[in-house]
Design an enzyme around this catalytic site. Structure first.
Site, PDB file in Angstrom:
ATOM      1  N   LYS A  83     -16.207   3.866 -15.380  1.00 39.91           N
ATOM      2  CA  LYS A  83     -17.217   4.609 -16.317  1.00 39.91           C
ATOM      3  C   LYS A  83     -17.368   6.046 -16.125  1.00 39.91           C
ATOM      4  O   LYS A  83     -18.134   6.759 -16.868  1.00 39.91           O
ATOM      5  CB  LYS A  83     -18.540   3.692 -16.338  1.00 39.91           C
ATOM      6  CG  LYS A  83     -18.409   2.320 -16.742  1.00 39.91           C
ATOM      7  CD  LYS A  83     -19.726   1.774 -16.505  1.00 39.91           C
ATOM      8  CE  LYS A  83     -19.854   0.360 -16.724  1.00 39.91           C
ATOM      9  NZ  LYS A  83     -21.006  -0.452 -16.338  1.00 39.91           N
ATOM     10  N   ARG A  95      -8.880  -9.820   1.881  1.00 37.73           N
ATOM     11  CA  ARG A  95      -8.967 -10.036   3.091  1.00 37.73           C
ATOM     12  C   ARG A  95      -9.743  -8.969   3.882  1.00 37.73           C
ATOM     13  O   ARG A  95     -10.670  -9.619   4.746  1.00 37.73           O
ATOM     14  CB  ARG A  95      -7.631 -10.068   3.545  1.00 37.73           C
ATOM     15  CG  ARG A  95      -7.437 -10.564   5.262  1.00 37.73           C
ATOM     16  CD  ARG A  95      -6.146 -10.263   5.860  1.00 37.73           C
ATOM     17  NE  ARG A  95      -5.070 -10.889   4.856  1.00 37.73           N
ATOM     18  CZ  ARG A  95      -4.197 -11.521   5.343  1.00 37.73           C
ATOM     19  NH1 ARG A  95      -4.384 -11.971   6.686  1.00 37.73           N
ATOM     20  NH2 ARG A  95      -3.285 -12.123   4.810  1.00 37.73           N
ATOM     21  N   THR A  96      -9.509  -7.697   3.867  1.00 37.82           N
ATOM     22  CA  THR A  96     -10.291  -6.981   4.639  1.00 37.82           C
ATOM     23  C   THR A  96     -11.625  -6.757   4.454  1.00 37.82           C
ATOM     24  O   THR A  96     -12.605  -6.933   5.238  1.00 37.82           O
ATOM     25  CB  THR A  96      -9.682  -5.287   4.528  1.00 37.82           C
ATOM     26  OG1 THR A  96      -8.217  -5.364   4.898  1.00 37.82           O
ATOM     27  CG2 THR A  96     -10.439  -4.552   5.206  1.00 37.82           C
ATOM     28  N   ARG A 154     -13.001   1.330   1.448  1.00 35.64           N
ATOM     29  CA  ARG A 154     -11.580   1.597   1.166  1.00 35.64           C
ATOM     30  C   ARG A 154     -11.349   2.402   0.044  1.00 35.64           C
ATOM     31  O   ARG A 154     -12.033   1.996  -1.009  1.00 35.64           O
ATOM     32  CB  ARG A 154     -11.198  -0.152   1.263  1.00 35.64           C
ATOM     33  CG  ARG A 154      -9.899  -0.324   0.448  1.00 35.64           C
ATOM     34  CD  ARG A 154      -8.745  -0.026   1.532  1.00 35.64           C
ATOM     35  NE  ARG A 154      -8.794  -0.853   2.406  1.00 35.64           N
ATOM     36  CZ  ARG A 154      -7.623  -2.006   2.525  1.00 35.64           C
ATOM     37  NH1 ARG A 154      -6.621  -1.927   1.580  1.00 35.64           N
ATOM     38  NH2 ARG A 154      -7.570  -2.524   3.550  1.00 35.64           N
ATOM     39  N   HIS A 170      -6.433   3.068   9.314  1.00 37.90           N
ATOM     40  CA  HIS A 170      -7.036   1.567   8.976  1.00 37.90           C
ATOM     41  C   HIS A 170      -7.424   1.471  10.528  1.00 37.90           C
ATOM     42  O   HIS A 170      -6.933   0.377  10.985  1.00 37.90           O
ATOM     43  CB  HIS A 170      -6.083   0.611   8.464  1.00 37.90           C
ATOM     44  CG  HIS A 170      -6.723  -0.487   8.087  1.00 37.90           C
ATOM     45  ND1 HIS A 170      -7.956  -0.706   8.272  1.00 37.90           N
ATOM     46  CD2 HIS A 170      -6.402  -1.655   7.244  1.00 37.90           C
ATOM     47  CE1 HIS A 170      -8.386  -2.026   7.750  1.00 37.90           C
ATOM     48  NE2 HIS A 170      -7.025  -2.414   7.282  1.00 37.90           N
TER      49      HIS A 170
END
Lengths: 342, 182
Positions: free
Chosen positions: A93, A65-66, A115, A145
Site C-alpha cells: 500500500k 521455514r525460517t 527478512r 543469514h
C-alpha cells in the site's frame, strides 16, 4: 572499531551478520544453544525467559521455514509472537520500511526478526530502533543469514567437536547464497583450517579466495577427504539469465550422489540448509542416507535461534527499557498534554 | 574467619541423605538432583558412596532465574540433564551454598517442567543465612552467618578435593575513602 552488533560492554546487541563478530560471541551463542537442545527434548518444551516480551517477525520476503523456526524458538522462550508478511500488507500500500517499524515500536515490540530481499535491510532497521530493541537478521539479499550460518557450525560442532582439525566443503550456488557467506565467516572465525568452495565459475563471486577459502571447479577433486559437505540450494528464483545449461546438466556435474560421496572421508556428514531440490543438487539416496544430518540441522536451528534471542533479550532492567521507549518514541508535549487531560 | 572443612561437611550431609534413602518407603522412588556446579560435585561424591543405583540428574536453572531481565544469561551455562521420570519421585535437591533461596526457587520451577515430584528435599553444604523467600534447606552441613558483602565459594581441585574460600567485597572501605575525600 565500532560494531553496531555489540553494546558498550561488548555484549551482543543485534545479530546482523557473522562478519566481524568475535570468536568469544560465537562460542557463547553455540554454548548457550547446547542448553536449549535439552529443553526441546522435555515434555514441557518451554522456559520462561522472554515472558511478557513481544517478538515481531517482519518478513518483507517470504520464507515459511525460517519464519516458522523463529516463531517456535520465540514461543519456547515464552515470548508473544507477531508475524508480519509485509510483502502482502502495508508495503504494497506504499508504506516505507521505517514507518512499518515505527508502528511496531509504538505497539511495544521488544525484538525484530527481519527478512528482506535487499542486502543491508536489517542493519538499516537496527540503526533506527531505540536502545531497548534488538534486531535479528533472518536473511538480507545476498548478504547474510547469520542464524543459518550459526546453526550449521553448531551442527558441525555436535558431530565433529574438534573444529581445529576439519576440512569443510561448500558445494553449489555460492554466488547467490547468503548462507554460504555466513558459513564461511563462522567457520574461519572458529578456527576451521580448511574451507573449500566447489562450484562452476558462473556461480562463484569474484574474489571469493579473499575470504580464506580454496576454490574448486571439479566436484570430485573438491570432495576428496573432506569431513563435512555442505550442499547449497540451486537458487532458481534468484537466477536472472542462463548461468547453467539445465538442472539435469547441473546434477550430472555438481549433484551429490552416493558414488561421489565415497570420495569424502567415510565418516563425513552431509548438510543442506533447505529447501532441497532433490535430483538437482543432491540425490535422494544421499539426502535420506546414513551420513545425512539435514533434519538434525532443522532441530538444532531452533536451539540456536533460542540461544540468540535469549542472549539478546536479557540484561536490561525492565524499568529502564520502558522509560527509554517512552522517552524516544513519543514527543514530550504529547505525554504532558495527556497528563493535563487526566 | 575459620572456615569448616568441606570434606567433613560432605560426610555429614552424605550420612543424612543415606539415612533418608534407607527408609524403605522412600528408597525405591528417590532421586538425586545436583545444581551446577557445586551441587553436581557433591552429588557425584554422594553417588559414589551409595551401594544401590538411584536415578540422578543435573540442573542449571539459569533459564528460570528471576534476575535475567537485569543481568541476562550468565556466561557459562551448563545444560540441565534429567534423564529419569520426575513424576512421583522423592527428589533430593543438592546445592553447595544456600543464600537467598532464589536459585532453589528457579531449580524447583525447572524441575516441575519435567514432571510433578512427590516431594523435594533440599540438601546444602552450608546455609549462610539471608533467605529472601519462604524456602529453607532441610539437610545442612553447617550454618555460618555471613554479611551481604561476603561471598563464599566452593571449588574442586584436579584430584576432586573440595575447598571453601571466603571473599569480601570491600564496599564499606571504598565508601570510607569517598567520605574522607569529601
Amino acid at each position: 572499531m565500532y560494531n553496531p552488533q555489540l553494546d558498550a560492554d561488548g555484549n551482543l546487541k543485534h545479530l546482523l551478520t557473522i562478519e566481524g563478530l568475535p570468536k568469544r560471541i560465537l562460542n557463547q551463542i553455540l554454548d548457550t544453544a547446547e542448553t536449549f537442545v535439552g529443553v526441546a527434548e522435555r515434555d514441557i518444551k518451554k522456559v520462561p525467559l522472554l515472558r511478557g516480551k513481544t517478538v515481531c517477525n517482519i518478513f518483507f520476503e517470504n520464507s515459511t521455514r525460517t519464519r516458522t523456526t523463529f516463531e517456535i524458538a520465540a514461543k519456547r522462550l515464552s515470548a508473544d509472537v507477531i508475524n508480519l508478511n509485509v510483502g502482502t500488507s502495508s508495503q504494497s500500500k506504499g508504506e516505507t520500511i521505517l514507518d512499518t517499524v515505527d508502528n511496531l515500536i509504538a505497539m511495544h515490540a521488544d525484538m525484530f526478526v527481519v527478512r528482506h530481499a535487499q542486502s543491508g535491510a536489517a542493519h538499516f532497521i537496527a540503526q533506527h530502533v531505540p536502545d531497548n530493541i534488538s534486531v535479528i537478521n533472518a536473511g538480507d539479499g545476498r548478504h547474510a543469514h547469520p542464524t543459518q550460518g550459526l546453526l550449521d557450525v553448531f551442527t558441525i560442532r555436535r558431530y565433529k567437536p574438534d573444529m581445529h582439525n576439519l576440512r569443510v566443503a561448500l558445494v553449489g550456488d555460492v554466488l547467490h547464497s547468503r548462507v554460504a557467506r555466513s558459513e564461511i565467516h563462522a567457520l574461519t572465525t572458529l578456527g576451521v583450517p580448511e574451507v573449500r568452495v566447489i562450484a562452476p565459475k558462473t556461480l562463484l563471486p569474484t574474489g571469493i579466495e579473499k575470504m580464506g577459502v580454496q576454490v574448486f571447479h571439479d566436484l570430485k577433486a573438491g570432495l576428496k577427504d573432506v569431513d563435512v559437505i555442505m550442499m547449497l540450494r540451486l537458487q532458481n528464483e534468484r537466477m536472472n539469465g542462463a548461468m547453467l545449461p539445465s538442472a539435469q546438466e547441473y546434477f550430472k556435474t555438481f549433484g551429490l550422489t552416493q558414488e561421489k560421496l565415497k570420495l569424502a572421508k567415510p565418516d563425513a556428514i552431509v548438510m543442506h540448509p533447505g529447501p532441497m531440490n532433490r535430483g538437482v543438487e543432491i540425490d535422494s539416496s544421499v539426502a535420506d542416507g546414513s551420513q545425512s544430518v539435514i533434519l538434525p540441522q532443522v532441530t538444532y536451528g531452533i536451539a540456536v535461534r533460542m540461544a540468540v534471542m535469549a542472549l539478546l533479550g536479557g540484561g536490561q532492567s525492565a524499568g529502564t527499557a520502558a522509560g527509554g521507549l517512552l522517552g524516544s518514541g513519543f514527543p514530550s508535549s504529547l505525554q504532558s498534554s495527556a497528563g493535563g487531560t487526566a | 574467619m575459620q572456615l569448616p572443612n568441606p570434606e567433613s561437611l560432605l560426610s555429614d550431609i552424605s550420612a543424612k541423605i543415606l539415612t533418608q534413602l534407607a527408609n524403605p518407603d522412600l528408597a525405591e522412588s528417590s532421586a538425586l538432583v545436583g545444581i551446577h556446579s557445586g551441587g553436581v560435585w557433591l552429588m557425584q561424591r554422594i553417588l559414589s558412596q551409595l551401594k544401590t543405583e538411584i536415578p540422578y540428574g543435573t540442573l542449571d536453572a539459569a533459564l528460570y532465574r528471576d534476575d535475567y531481565a537485569q543481568r541476562g544469561l550468565k556466561a557459562e551455562m551448563q545444560p540441565s540433564n534429567i534423564a529419569f521420570n520426575v513424576q512421583d519421585k522423592h527428589i533430593i535437591l543438592i546445592d553447595d551454598i544456600f543464600y537467598t533461596g532464589r536459585t532453589t526457587r528457579a531449580a524447583m520451577n525447572e524441575l516441575f517442567d519435567y514432571g510433578r515430584p512427590a516431594s523435594i528435599t533440599l540438601a546444602v553444604l552450608i546455609n549462610r543465612g539471608g533467605s529472601q523467600l519462604p524456602i529453607a534447606p532441610q539437610i545442612v552441613g553447617a550454618e555460618i552467618l555471613l554479611k551481604p558483602n561476603e561471598s563464599l565459594q566452593l571449588s574442586q581441585d584436579t584430584k576432586g578435593k573440595l575447598h571453601l574460600s571466603l571473599e569480601t567485597d570491600d564496599v564499606s572501605a571504598t565508601d570510607d575513602l569517598k567520605a574522607s575525600h569529601v
